[in-house]
Design an enzyme around this catalytic site. Structure first.
Site, PDB file in Angstrom:
ATOM      1  N   HIS A  81       7.364 -26.849   0.119  1.00 20.98           N
ATOM      2  CA  HIS A  81       6.558 -27.926  -0.462  1.00 20.98           C
ATOM      3  C   HIS A  81       5.372 -27.384  -1.245  1.00 20.98           C
ATOM      4  CE1 HIS A  81       8.864 -30.883   1.888  1.00 20.98           C
ATOM      5  NE2 HIS A  81       8.950 -29.887   2.756  1.00 20.98           N
TER       6      HIS A  81
ATOM      7  N   GLU B  29       0.821  -1.213   0.000  1.00 18.88           N
ATOM      8  CA  GLU B  29       0.000   0.000   0.000  1.00 18.88           C
ATOM      9  C   GLU B  29       0.853   1.260   0.000  1.00 18.88           C
ATOM     10  OE1 GLU B  29      -2.837   0.705   3.328  1.00 18.88           O
ATOM     11  OE2 GLU B  29      -4.334   0.551   1.751  1.00 18.88           O
TER      12      GLU B  29
ATOM     13  N   LYS C  53     -14.020   1.917  -2.984  1.00 23.80           N
ATOM     14  CA  LYS C  53     -14.879   2.383  -1.881  1.00 23.80           C
ATOM     15  C   LYS C  53     -16.078   3.148  -2.434  1.00 23.80           C
ATOM     16  CE  LYS C  53     -11.572   2.883   1.924  1.00 23.80           C
ATOM     17  NZ  LYS C  53     -10.863   3.837   2.806  1.00 23.80           N
TER      18      LYS C  53
HETATM   19  O1  G6P Z   1      -8.167   2.466  10.475  1.00 25.87           O
HETATM   20  P1  G6P Z   1      -9.154   2.755   9.376  1.00 25.87           P
HETATM   21  O2  G6P Z   1      -9.345   4.211   9.128  1.00 25.87           O
HETATM   22  O3  G6P Z   1     -10.450   2.027   9.601  1.00 25.87           O
HETATM   23  O4  G6P Z   1      -8.530   2.199   7.996  1.00 25.87           O
HETATM   24  C1  G6P Z   1      -8.330   0.829   7.871  1.00 25.87           C
HETATM   25  C2  G6P Z   1      -7.598   0.589   6.533  1.00 25.87           C
HETATM   26  O5  G6P Z   1      -8.464   0.921   5.453  1.00 25.87           O
HETATM   27  C3  G6P Z   1      -8.085   1.926   4.547  1.00 25.87           C
HETATM   28  O6  G6P Z   1      -8.855   1.698   3.391  1.00 25.87           O
HETATM   29  C4  G6P Z   1      -6.625   1.989   4.148  1.00 25.87           C
HETATM   30  O7  G6P Z   1      -6.396   1.446   2.859  1.00 25.87           O
HETATM   31  C5  G6P Z   1      -5.706   1.259   5.085  1.00 25.87           C
HETATM   32  O8  G6P Z   1      -4.433   1.885   5.033  1.00 25.87           O
HETATM   33  C6  G6P Z   1      -6.265   1.300   6.500  1.00 25.87           C
HETATM   34  O9  G6P Z   1      -5.365   0.659   7.377  1.00 25.87           O
END
Ligand code: G6P
Length: 479
Positions: free
Chosen positions: A334, A305, A448
């Site tokens: 394996h 990431e 998202k």
């Molecule tokens: O801790 P949060 O704000 O819930 O984020 C949780 C995760 O989701 C996001 O989409 C990011 O891609 C991650 O880098 C992050 O660790």
């Protein structure tokens, strides 16, 4: 608590060792990396080193100082754990990505492999730990078959407070707790770890009166293991979080040397950068210890990431990054080593070995009359797993597959703090060499937003329309 060597300079004896020889040499072709190549990078290396120092000084890398500025938070965490551990049999983390992978990795590394199956007494009086880092309905519902809500404390971890997976888990748990225990009693069964003021969870925690801990604003999710994100779950299962921070601080000292060839993080980043320039865009992390298996998962998010980016800092399209692959030694000899030895030479294999395992397991001297078994008798599994690691390193070197080795003197909180911090600094340095932003994740937004649109979230009509008009799939290829 964690063991320390008796030596007065126990920190030196606990220092991780990085062996890059297999990166620098090769039995086959040009897979080795030369010192000249590193020397040719000098200007880029100096620029990256300068940027790391400046960003740390200007608040662009607050995660660098976590080993030093959390004494009060550690005291608060330890005090909170002591105040609640007798009341609960189970501690459940609700989180995902950087809010879950570190807690999983640290608990698996330090605690008994069957920690949750031990009696509470054998667990040192601490609760069992489960980390629910997905929204598979079967998995979460199945958890309620083995836990008692009355005796369970839920730790909701989300930096943004808007992660649908974590917040929907929380909504389910909140409703269940209030139905079963009533509104007031249920408050004692939730502790939140989130931003100090931003996001949905902070106002909820404050309004509901949940105990909460803060994820520092300048620390991104995948760099947050040394904040309450990782420290609370670790402390809640009896892990010495001060030792983890001490190990990270020790690694920070090692990473301050300006001798590039002696700087563990710089060298890790430089060699992988040079490997990427040769098209080696797969990073296989292969610990030879079950305790380190989930470090691979945590490393995968950190490395992928951070470095997997479309644009460089000048907005040129570069599409860089290395695909992390999690492997385990000896197990994956394996299953995957056939590919590593005979398949494309597009990988860097990172072996992670352990000098001293916590126990020694003897192989009995039997079947001496069977040549392929007799030679094993009278030896130990400790010797066998290490021999297989060295043999695999040799075989892959000989096949021309680039590889390196990191060795922990033993797996404990101090060495774990070192390797976590090593990989974090190496990631930041690699980002400077690649001239990309290692601390954002714009590539996750499209998925998202499409989720929000398809799920009917208000304000996503335009995205919904785009999705409704996307090219239909060709039925011919749907079976
Ligand atoms: O801790 P949060 O704000 O819930 O984020 C949780 C995760 O989701 C996001 O989409 C990011 O891609 C991650 O880098 C992050 O660790």
């Amino acid at each position: 608590m964690s063991k320390r060597f008796e030596q007065k300079d126990w920190q030196e004896s606990m220092r991780l060792k990085l062996d890059f020889n297999n990166m620098m040499t090769s039995y086959v072709g040009e897979n080795g990396i030369s010192e000249e190549e590193i020397a040719d990078l000098q200007a880029q290396i100096e620029k990256a080193e300068k940027a790391m120092v400046e960003k740390r000084a200007n608040g662009g890398m607050d995660w660098r100082d976590l080993p030093y500025n959390q004494a009060d938070i550690v005291k608060d965490i330890n005090a909170y754990v002591e105040s609640v551990k007798d009341d609960f049999d189970t501690f459940v983390v609700l989180g995902i990505g950087g809010s879950a992978l570190g807690p999983i990795a640290v608990q698996q590394a330090i605690n008994h492999p069957y920690y949750n199956e031990l009696s509470k007494e054998k667990r040192g009086g601490y609760p069992k730990l489960y980390v629910m880092d997905n929204i598979d309905p079967e998995k979460l519902v199945s958890l309620f078959d083995i836990i008692d809500l009355d005796k369970t404390l839920f730790n909701v971890i989300t930096k943004s407070g808007s992660t649908s997976e974590t917040m929907s888990q929380f909504m389910i748990i909140k409703e269940m707790l209030e139905e079963k225990l009533g509104k007031e009693e249920s408050k004692k069964h939730v502790v939140c770890t989130t931003d100090a003021k931003n996001g949905n969870l902070r106002p909820i925690a404050d309004k509901e009166g949940y105990k909460s801990f803060i994820i520092p604003a300048g620390v991104g999710g995948r760099f947050s293991e040394l904040t309450p994100v990782g420290l609370l779950p670790a402390a809640m299962c009896g892990i010495d979080i001060e030792e983890i921070l001490a190990g990270a601080a020790y690694m920070d000292e090692l990473c301050k040397t300006d001798n590039t060839f002696k700087n563990p993080a710089s060298m890790y980043a430089i060699l992988n950068y040079l490997a990427m320039r040769r098209g080696k865009n797969i990073s296989v992390i292969m610990p030879y210890a079950d305790t380190l298996k989930y470090i691979g998962d945590w490393y995968a998010q950190l490395w992928a990431e951070s470095l997997g980016k479309k644009f460089d800092n000048d907005k040129n399209v570069v599409n860089v990054g290395q695909t992390p692959v999690r492997a385990l030694g000896a197990t994956d000899q394996h299953s995957q080593v056939q590919l590593y030895s005979e398949g494309p030479k597009d990988k860097v294999i990172v072996f992670v070995g352990v000098d001293k395992y916590k126990t020694t397991l003897d192989i009995p001297k039997i079947y001496g009359d069977i040549p392929s078994l007799g030679f094993l008798g009278g030896e130990t599994h400790n010797k066998l797993i290490k021999t297989e690691q060295m043999a695999t390193e040799y075989a892959l070197l000989k096949s021309g597959q680039t590889n390196m080795t990191i060795t922990l003197p033993e797996v404990n909180e101090f060495t774990l703090g070192q390797i976590l911090y090593l990989f974090e600094v190496a990631t930041g340095f690699a980002g400077e060499l690649l001239d990309i932003n290692a601390f954002d994740q714009p590539g996750v937004e499209e998925g998202k937003n499409a989720t929000y649109a398809m799920f009917g979230r208000p304000g996503y009509d335009e995205k919904k329309a785009e999705l409704d008009n996307r090219p239909a799939k060709n039925d011919k290829f749907i079976i």
